[in-house]
Structure formats: C-alpha cells, structure tokens
Design an enzyme around this catalytic site. Structure first.
Site, PDB file in Angstrom:
ATOM      1  N   ASN A  36       0.720  -1.248  -0.191  1.00  0.00           N
ATOM      2  CA  ASN A  36      -0.117   0.107   0.202  1.00  0.00           C
ATOM      3  C   ASN A  36       0.789   1.303   0.091  1.00  0.00           C
ATOM      4  O   ASN A  36       1.784   1.271   0.516  1.00  0.00           O
ATOM      5  CB  ASN A  36      -0.947   0.045   1.224  1.00  0.00           C
ATOM      6  CG  ASN A  36      -0.290  -0.025   2.585  1.00  0.00           C
ATOM      7  OD1 ASN A  36       0.557  -0.804   2.632  1.00  0.00           O
ATOM      8  ND2 ASN A  36      -1.137   0.533   3.400  1.00  0.00           N
ATOM      9  N   ILE A  37       0.291   2.218  -0.714  1.00  0.00           N
ATOM     10  CA  ILE A  37       0.916   3.418  -0.847  1.00  0.00           C
ATOM     11  C   ILE A  37       0.213   4.731  -0.439  1.00  0.00           C
ATOM     12  O   ILE A  37      -0.930   4.932  -1.413  1.00  0.00           O
ATOM     13  CB  ILE A  37       1.548   3.870  -2.389  1.00  0.00           C
ATOM     14  CG1 ILE A  37       2.472   2.368  -2.621  1.00  0.00           C
ATOM     15  CG2 ILE A  37       2.524   5.067  -2.391  1.00  0.00           C
ATOM     16  CD1 ILE A  37       2.565   2.603  -4.266  1.00  0.00           C
ATOM     17  N   CYS A  60      -4.341   0.744  -2.199  1.00  0.00           N
ATOM     18  CA  CYS A  60      -3.940  -0.516  -1.486  1.00  0.00           C
ATOM     19  C   CYS A  60      -2.851  -1.470  -2.217  1.00  0.00           C
ATOM     20  O   CYS A  60      -2.548  -1.528  -3.340  1.00  0.00           O
ATOM     21  CB  CYS A  60      -5.350  -1.411  -1.345  1.00  0.00           C
ATOM     22  SG  CYS A  60      -6.553  -0.637  -0.431  1.00  0.00           S
ATOM     23  N   GLU A 112      -3.075  -4.597  -2.815  1.00  0.00           N
ATOM     24  CA  GLU A 112      -3.690  -5.566  -3.745  1.00  0.00           C
ATOM     25  C   GLU A 112      -3.725  -4.828  -5.368  1.00  0.00           C
ATOM     26  O   GLU A 112      -3.108  -5.366  -6.114  1.00  0.00           O
ATOM     27  CB  GLU A 112      -4.939  -6.282  -3.354  1.00  0.00           C
ATOM     28  CG  GLU A 112      -4.922  -6.924  -2.446  1.00  0.00           C
ATOM     29  CD  GLU A 112      -5.206  -5.873  -1.012  1.00  0.00           C
ATOM     30  OE1 GLU A 112      -4.751  -4.877  -0.893  1.00  0.00           O
ATOM     31  OE2 GLU A 112      -6.019  -6.519  -0.119  1.00  0.00           O
ATOM     32  N   CYS A 157      -9.930  -5.197   0.962  1.00  0.00           N
ATOM     33  CA  CYS A 157     -11.173  -4.279   0.831  1.00  0.00           C
ATOM     34  C   CYS A 157     -12.240  -4.244  -0.216  1.00  0.00           C
ATOM     35  O   CYS A 157     -11.703  -5.122  -1.343  1.00  0.00           O
ATOM     36  CB  CYS A 157     -10.533  -2.731   0.999  1.00  0.00           C
ATOM     37  SG  CYS A 157     -10.117  -2.086  -0.878  1.00  0.00           S
ATOM     38  N   CYS A 180     -10.754  -3.485  -3.738  1.00  0.00           N
ATOM     39  CA  CYS A 180      -9.889  -4.415  -4.388  1.00  0.00           C
ATOM     40  C   CYS A 180     -10.579  -5.744  -5.071  1.00  0.00           C
ATOM     41  O   CYS A 180     -10.092  -6.323  -6.011  1.00  0.00           O
ATOM     42  CB  CYS A 180      -8.603  -4.708  -3.472  1.00  0.00           C
ATOM     43  SG  CYS A 180      -7.341  -3.307  -3.078  1.00  0.00           S
TER      44      CYS A 180
HETATM   45  N1  THU Z   1      -5.111  -1.479   2.935  1.00  0.00           N
HETATM   46  C1  THU Z   1      -4.620  -2.418   1.914  1.00  0.00           C
HETATM   47  O1  THU Z   1      -3.598  -2.013   1.371  1.00  0.00           O
HETATM   48  N2  THU Z   1      -5.215  -3.508   1.554  1.00  0.00           N
HETATM   49  C2  THU Z   1      -6.507  -4.101   2.213  1.00  0.00           C
HETATM   50  O2  THU Z   1      -6.961  -4.993   1.882  1.00  0.00           O
HETATM   51  C3  THU Z   1      -6.996  -3.190   3.306  1.00  0.00           C
HETATM   52  C4  THU Z   1      -6.456  -1.942   3.441  1.00  0.00           C
HETATM   53  C5  THU Z   1      -4.363  -0.479   3.372  1.00  0.00           C
HETATM   54  C6  THU Z   1      -5.276   0.892   2.829  1.00  0.00           C
HETATM   55  C7  THU Z   1      -4.543   1.855   3.858  1.00  0.00           C
HETATM   56  O3  THU Z   1      -3.148   2.213   3.266  1.00  0.00           O
HETATM   57  C8  THU Z   1      -4.223   1.058   4.990  1.00  0.00           C
HETATM   58  O4  THU Z   1      -4.393  -0.226   4.738  1.00  0.00           O
HETATM   59  C9  THU Z   1      -5.441   1.192   6.092  1.00  0.00           C
HETATM   60  O5  THU Z   1      -6.559   1.074   5.434  1.00  0.00           O
END
Ligand code: THU
Length: 143
Positions: free
Chosen positions: A52-53, A63, A65, A96, A99
């Site tokens: 995630n960035i 995210c 994914e 989420c 994604c």
């Molecule tokens: N996040 C993800 O990268 N993948 C997920 O499936 C759930 C949430 C990240 C988004 C954000 O940067 C952090 O987690 C908190 O929500």
C-alpha cells in the site's frame, strides 16, 4: 473455507505468503501505520509483489492488492492465478471492497490467501468475497 492445500501446493503457498510479507516491508503507510503486502501469482509461477502507498491527500492512496495488480498489468500480465495479502494483525486480513471489484475484472474465481502474522492462512475466493461483482457483461446490457 477450502483448505489451502486443495488450492495451491504447499511450496507455492509458502512462496506467496513470503512474497506478501516482503512486499509489506516496502509499504508507505505513515498515516495509518498499517503496512499491507500483496503477492499475485501468475500462471507461469511468477509472483508480483505490491504494497500500500498512502498520501497526505488520504483518498489518493492505493491498497497493496491494486498496487500489485497494476504492476502485473503494466508488465503485460493479466493471467492472475491467486493472491495473498498480509497486514500487521496477528489474524488474517481480507481485501477491501474496491480491491475485490478491481481484481474480479481479471479472475473472479481467484483464490485469495488471507494471512495473519501468527502464521495463519485463510483461503477463500474472490467470488466468495464479492458475490455479484459488477462486470463487463452488465455494461454490454446497455445496448
Ligand atoms: N489496505 C490495503 O492495502 N489492503 C487492504 O485490503 C486493506 C487496506 C491499506 C489501505 C490503507 O493504506 C491502509 O491499509 C489502512 O486502511
């Protein structure tokens, strides 16, 4: 939930989980402090990692994914076979909603390995996580 061994062989699962952990180490998540890693398995066994960035403008973040999927697609690869995801919690995390929809474009039946830092892996599928995903067919029904 299907047993992981019925979906991927043990060695592949281990590789995928290790790759997701490695990706999480490259997350840029200074706002949530919730570092997520994803590892996307392609049909030839190659694994694409994504993290995630986040951004000071919160909604601009991406995210793990979708980050991994974007890398794969930009390498000319859409042959997604499975994905693993891991965050900081001991218990497995799940992708989420955005994604789920994003990935369903490429393989609705894709196994999803939801991993926890305690070593647990819950195996499910995108179809189970997102029944009734919006798809191209519905767009085409507009005529
Ligand atoms: N996040 C993800 O990268 N993948 C997920 O499936 C759930 C949430 C990240 C988004 C954000 O940067 C952090 O987690 C908190 O929500």
């Amino acid at each position: 939930m299907p047993d992981a061994s019925t979906v991927l062989d043990h060695a592949t699962q281990e590789r995928l989980v290790a790759a997701a952990k490695s990706a999480a180490g490259r997350a840029y998540a200074p706002y949530s402090n919730f570092q997520v890693g994803a590892a996307l398995l392609l049909s030839d066994g190659q694994i694409i990692e994504g993290a995630n960035i986040e951004n000071a403008s919160y909604p601009a973040g991406i995210c793990a994914e979708r980050s991994a999927a974007a890398i794969a697609i930009n390498q000319g690869r859409r042959d997604f076979v499975a994905i693993a995801v891991i965050g900081p919690p001991a218990e497995p995390i799940t992708p989420c909603g955005i994604c789920r929809q994003f990935l369903s474009e490429f393989n609705k039946a894709m196994p999803v390995l939801c991993c926890g830092r305690d070593g647990s892996v819950k195996v499910t599928t995108l179809a189970a996580l997102l029944p009734g995903a919006f798809d191209q067919e519905q767009l085409e029904q507009a005529g």
